[in-house]
Structures are given as structure tokens and as C-alpha cells.
Design an enzyme around this catalytic site. Structure first.
Site, short mmCIF file in Angstrom:
data_model
loop_
_atom_site.label_atom_id
_atom_site.label_comp_id
_atom_site.label_asym_id
_atom_site.label_seq_id
_atom_site.Cartn_x
_atom_site.Cartn_y
_atom_site.Cartn_z
CG MET A 146 -50.48 -8.25 48.58
SD MET A 146 -48.36 -8.50 50.40
CE MET A 146 -50.26 -8.39 51.51
CE LYS A 184 -41.63 -2.28 50.39
NZ LYS A 184 -42.50 -2.26 51.51
CG ASP A 236 -46.87 2.83 49.11
OD1 ASP A 236 -47.54 3.63 48.07
OD2 ASP A 236 -46.21 2.42 49.98
N1 SAH Z 1 -52.59 -0.52 52.58
C1 SAH Z 1 -53.29 -1.64 52.09
C2 SAH Z 1 -52.92 -2.98 51.33
C3 SAH Z 1 -51.40 -3.04 50.92
S1 SAH Z 1 -51.35 -4.96 50.13
C4 SAH Z 1 -54.78 -1.82 51.78
O1 SAH Z 1 -55.36 -0.84 52.97
O2 SAH Z 1 -55.56 -1.64 51.11
C5 SAH Z 1 -51.53 -4.61 48.09
C6 SAH Z 1 -52.54 -5.43 48.31
O3 SAH Z 1 -53.67 -4.64 48.37
C7 SAH Z 1 -51.91 -5.47 47.28
O4 SAH Z 1 -51.81 -6.77 46.87
C8 SAH Z 1 -54.16 -6.16 46.62
O5 SAH Z 1 -53.80 -7.62 46.96
C9 SAH Z 1 -54.50 -5.11 47.66
N2 SAH Z 1 -54.71 -3.82 46.79
C10 SAH Z 1 -54.48 -3.07 46.97
N3 SAH Z 1 -55.51 -1.51 46.15
C11 SAH Z 1 -55.53 -2.16 45.78
C12 SAH Z 1 -56.93 -2.12 44.40
N4 SAH Z 1 -57.34 -1.27 43.90
N5 SAH Z 1 -57.64 -3.07 44.64
C13 SAH Z 1 -57.35 -4.19 44.15
N6 SAH Z 1 -56.54 -4.67 45.14
C14 SAH Z 1 -55.96 -3.71 46.07
#
Ligand code: SAH
Length: 468
Positions: free
Chosen positions: A205, A71, A50
Site C-alpha cells: 500500500m 473497498k 473483496d
Molecule cells: N492480505 C494481503 C494484503 C492486503 S493489503 C496480502 O497478504 O497480500 C493490500 C495491498 O497488498 C495492496 O495495496 C498492495 O500493496 C498489495 N497487493 C495485493 N495484491 C497484490 C498484487 N497482486 N500485486 C502487487 N501488490 C499487491
């Protein structure tokens, strides 16, 4: 209990058992996937990935079919239910499926729903945890999520869901039926008075709802001066961090134009960034560098620039090819032992010579006792590592003129025979000098050709125009 005969015939009619691995891709930096995750990619039949899993990780699975279900491309997005269905189908078809998810599969990643669907369908699955964004982005922004002087707990919270980019149509529909009133967003299920007393909060998020989040925390008693930071695209070369306090951060983020994906950290640990901001302080951080060398040669330079923090775009402007016709090269290689000196002027010349020697049914003994000269240290190194020969001469300055001078001083030009194994566009000066100094023969053979590269990376012209 089935008899052994029954179970045998049953298993003969069943398709081979597939398995689905939910693999955490880590937060962005491709070095932050687990060893187990990488091994599973290397052996996958199909990879379902994704938006937030770095697509560069797909270089670990050139053999696999890859399916993007991100998405972000909202028009083409798959609903969570369609993704579940896809995983079930692939598993039932007996394939080794890697479901690659940004960060950790179970931290706001809907991995739990995927496991439930697989379980109901009787498809075997395994889970490989990943480094979740809050911990990693904070670390790369110089913020330790715990510190004995500041906090002994930290809390992961979803600031949810108003960010339509991350929603599938089900989530959007859920949100619409909830209405758009003040309490309509998912963060309203949070116990704000409890959260306002916690020492370190990490919001996923939450970019668009940040003004509300900060306001709620202050209303519920959190100190408005609590340090806070938002980190966009954490752990990647695109990382940007905005810092402030609970009261100033929302405006600062808006002013900086910071967009999702971002993590917001609220707590005293944020102040430690002043002493621990290692990643963004690397010398080339924030710079984008285009490397125009050929693909074969760029990787070393690229790796070093990346180590220094640069974002590197490889855009070779030339490509190297073997000669269209090998007649001249093969003739020269067959007679190589007749020469007093064989001269290489680049690592590429050595590499193309090595390949042609073998393809023509020869080996290094074709060089007989000819002495070897190299221009450049890298050339001398490749002569050693690829041809198992030591260069007899490697001039101090890596230019043709210096080699001619040193050969001349050694009394090694007049009456001697030279074989030059070089590019089609090599400068004529070396040949001219050797001839002028009375070499007996100079045979200058192109062992490879340079051609203009056909295509640049798709977005490069735009980025150059945009000055980025
Ligand atoms: N499963 C993922 C989270 C998914 S929800 C995890 O464990 O990290 C998606 C959210 O993750 C985004 O809206 C943001 O808030 C955060 N996110 C994911 N990758 C990121 C990154 N490289 N830098 C900052 N926020 C990140």
C-alpha cells in the site's frame, strides 16, 4: 454442569452451528490458492470476497451465494464493521461461510479484526493462510526475498494508508482527525532509523507515499543507490515491474504511471532480477489474445496460450446447438449400419452424434460394421475416446479434398454408401466429390447447428477500440 436432558433441549432450540473460514486467496494467480482453500470454496454456502481476491476463484463455488464487499468500489463499500457484522450474521444463521481475502488474511488484511468480532459473537471460525503479495509478486518479478549473499531477513511494512481506494469510511475519518500534516500518515509510527538499517523491505500500500518513504530511508542513512522495484498486479497477466534505486524509483513509477495495487521491494536482492526474471520473459507475456472459438473448444487453446504468458479473453463468435428437429438425424442413425462409410469431419460432429445416439435410445452398435473416416487428428482421437472406435481412414492433410482423394485411391467410392455426420455449415465439396466419383448414396446430415453468438464480453469492443 448441565444435565444431559438440559443440554439436549438447549441444543434443540439452537440454530445449527455455522462456521466462518477466513481463507487467503493468494496474490492473484488463481493457481496460488491453497488446496484447503479451494476445498472450502467448493463446500461453501456463502462466499464473502473483496477487491484483491481474484474473482475467477469463484468458479470453484458455483453453488454458493457470493457477496462482494470490496473497498475499491468506494461508493458502495462496506465499512469493516459492516463486514464483521455480515460474517457474524451468516455464521449465526448456520451457514458455511468462506471469507475470501487477497493474499494472506492476517497480513495487512484486517483478518484479525474479523476473528475478534466472530469470537465475541460466539461464532466458530478457522483460518487458512494464503501466499502473501510481497513474497509472490517478488517471486514473479524474479526477486527472491532472501538470498545468502544479500540478506537473511526481510520485513513486511505497510506504507499505508493514503491510498483512499483501500480505505473504508472509518479509516478515512481516522486519517482526517489526524490532520494532514507531514507526520499525519500511518507510516509515521514506523521507526525509520531502524528500518533504514534493514537489508530488505517490502512495502504494501505504498505507491502514493513512495516518494516520502524513499526520502525518509535516505535521510536515515540507507544508501540512495540501493536497488528497488515496484510490482503492480503481481502474479497476474497484468503484472508490471518498474526497477530503479531508492533515489530514482519514485520518479520512474510516476513516469510509468504505475498505480496500486503494487508492492515495493527495497534491497540488494532486487538486482537478482536480471538473472531470474522468468515470468515476464515468457514468450507471450504482455500480449492480450482474443480467442473466438466456441466455449466448448476454446479451453485447450486458451490454456496453452496462458502457459506461454498471454492474457486470454474468450469471446466466442459462434455457438453450437443441437438441430432444432432431430427427425433427419434419428432416421440416419437408425439406418447407420446400412452405410459402407460413416464420415466425421470435426470433434463436434462426433460429440453431438454420441449424445444423440444415447438420447435416441441407441448405442454404438447402430453403426454395425460401417467403416469410419475422420478428418483431422483431433477428430480421430475423439472417435476413439468417445465412441470406442478406431478411424479406418484419417487423411494426411486435414481437408475434405484429401479424404476424397484417399478414398478414391483405395477404390472405396464407386458403388459405396456414405453417411456424413457434420455441421449445418459444412462445405459441400466432400459430398460433391463423392457423388462425382459415383458413390451409390451420400447422405449429408447436420448433427449440429452453428449460430452467431449473442453477446461478446462486455468490455471487448472498448478494448478493441482502445487498441489494447
Ligand atoms: N492480505 C494481503 C494484503 C492486503 S493489503 C496480502 O497478504 O497480500 C493490500 C495491498 O497488498 C495492496 O495495496 C498492495 O500493496 C498489495 N497487493 C495485493 N495484491 C497484490 C498484487 N497482486 N500485486 C502487487 N501488490 C499487491
Amino acid at each position: 454442569m448441565p444435565t444431559s436432558l438440559e443440554s439436549e433441549s438447549e441444543s434443540a432450540s439452537k440454530p445449527p452451528a455455522g462456521v466462518v473460514y477466513l481463507v487467503g486467496a493468494g496474490p492473484g494467480d488463481i493457481g496460488l490458492i491453497t488446496v484447503r482453500g479451494r476445498e472450502l470454496l467448493e463446500r461453501a454456502d456463502v462466499v464473502v470476497y473483496d477487491y484483491l481476491s481474484n474473482p475467477l476463484l469463484l468458479s470453484h463455488c458455483p453453488q454458493a451465494e457470493t457477496i462482494y464487499v470490496g473497498k475499491q468500489a468506494s461508493r458502495h463499500s462496506m465499512t469493516q464493521q459492516q463486514i464483521n457484522q455480515l460474517l457474524v450474521e451468516q455464521g449465526m444463521a448456520g451457514r458455511r461461510v468462506v471469507r475470501l481475502k487477497g493474499g494472506d488474511p492476517f497480513v495487512f488484511g484486517r483478518g484479525g479484526e474479523e476473528c475478534e468480532a466472530l469470537h465475541s459473537a460466539g461464532v466458530r471460525f478457522e483460518v487458512v493462510p494464503g501466499i502473501t503479495a510481497a513474497i509472490a509478486a517478488a517471486a514473479y518479478a524474479g526477486i527472491p526475498v532472501t538470498h545468502r549473499d544479500c540478506n537473511s531477513s526481510f520485513t513486511l511494512v505497510t506504507g499505508h494508508e493514503k491510498e483512499a481506494e483501500y480505505q473504508d469510511s472509518e479509516a478515512r475519518a481516522r486519517q482526517q482527525t489526524r490532520g494532514s500534516g507531514d507526520d499525519a500518515d500511518a507510516s509515521s509510527d514506523l521507526d525509520w532509523s531502524a528500518m533504514a538499517r534493514l537489508p530488505c523491505l517490502c512495502f504494501y500500500m505504498g505507491v502514493k507515499s513512495l516518494p516520502r518513504i524513499c526520502a525518509r530511508l535516505v535521510e536515515n542513512g540507507m544508501d540512495a543507490a540501493t536497488p528497488a522495484a515496484a510490482i503492480q498486479w503481481g502474479t497476474t497477466e497484468r503484472q508490471r515491474t518498474v526497477t530503479g534505486t531508492l533515489s530514482t524509483l519514485p520518479d520512474k513509477i510516476a513516469a510509468a504511471g504505475l498505480k496500486p495495487p503494487a508492492i515495493t521491494i527495497i534491497g540488494r536482492v532486487v538486482a537478482l532480477r536480471q538473472t531470474m526474471n522468468w515470468f515476464e520473459q515468457r514468450p507471450l507475456f504482455g500480449k492480450t489474445i482474443v480467442v473466438t472459438r466456441t466455449r466448448q473448444q476454446a479451453s485447450d487453446l486458451t490454456a496453452q496460450l496462458r502457459d506461454l504468458g498471454a492474457q486470454v479473453i474468450e469471446a466466442p463468435t459462434i455457438e453450437l446447438h443441437p438441430p432444432a428437429d432431430f427427425t433427419a438425424v434419428d432416421d440416419a442413425l437408425r439406418r447407420a449400419a446400412d452405410y459402407d462409410w460413416i464420415i466425421f469431419t470435426s470433434p463436434n460432429g462426433v460429440e453431438f452424434t454420441r449424445r444423440r445416439l444415447l438420447d435416441a435410445g441407441l448405442d454404438i452398435r447402430a453403426f454395425g460394421n460401417a467403416r469410419i473416416a475422420a478428418i483431422g487428428e483431433a477428430t480421430a482421437r475423439v472417435i476413439e475416446s468417445s465412441l470406442c472406435l478406431r478411424a479406418d481412414m484419417n487423411p494426411v492433410r486435414s481437408v475434405a479434398e484429401s479424404l476424397a482423394d484417399e478414398l478414391h485411391q483405395a477404390g472405396e467410392i464407386a458403388g459405396r454408401r456414405f453417411l456424413l455426420l457434420r455441421a449445418d455449415i459444412a462445405r459441400p465439396i466432400l459430398r460433391q466429390r463423392l457423388e462425382a466419383l459415383k458413390a451409390k448414396e451420400v447422405l449429408d446430415v447436420p448433427v449440429y447447428e452453428t449460430r452467431q453468438a449473442i453477446a461478446l464480453p462486455a468490455d471487448l469492443p472498448e478494448r478493441i477500440d482502445a487498441g489494447s
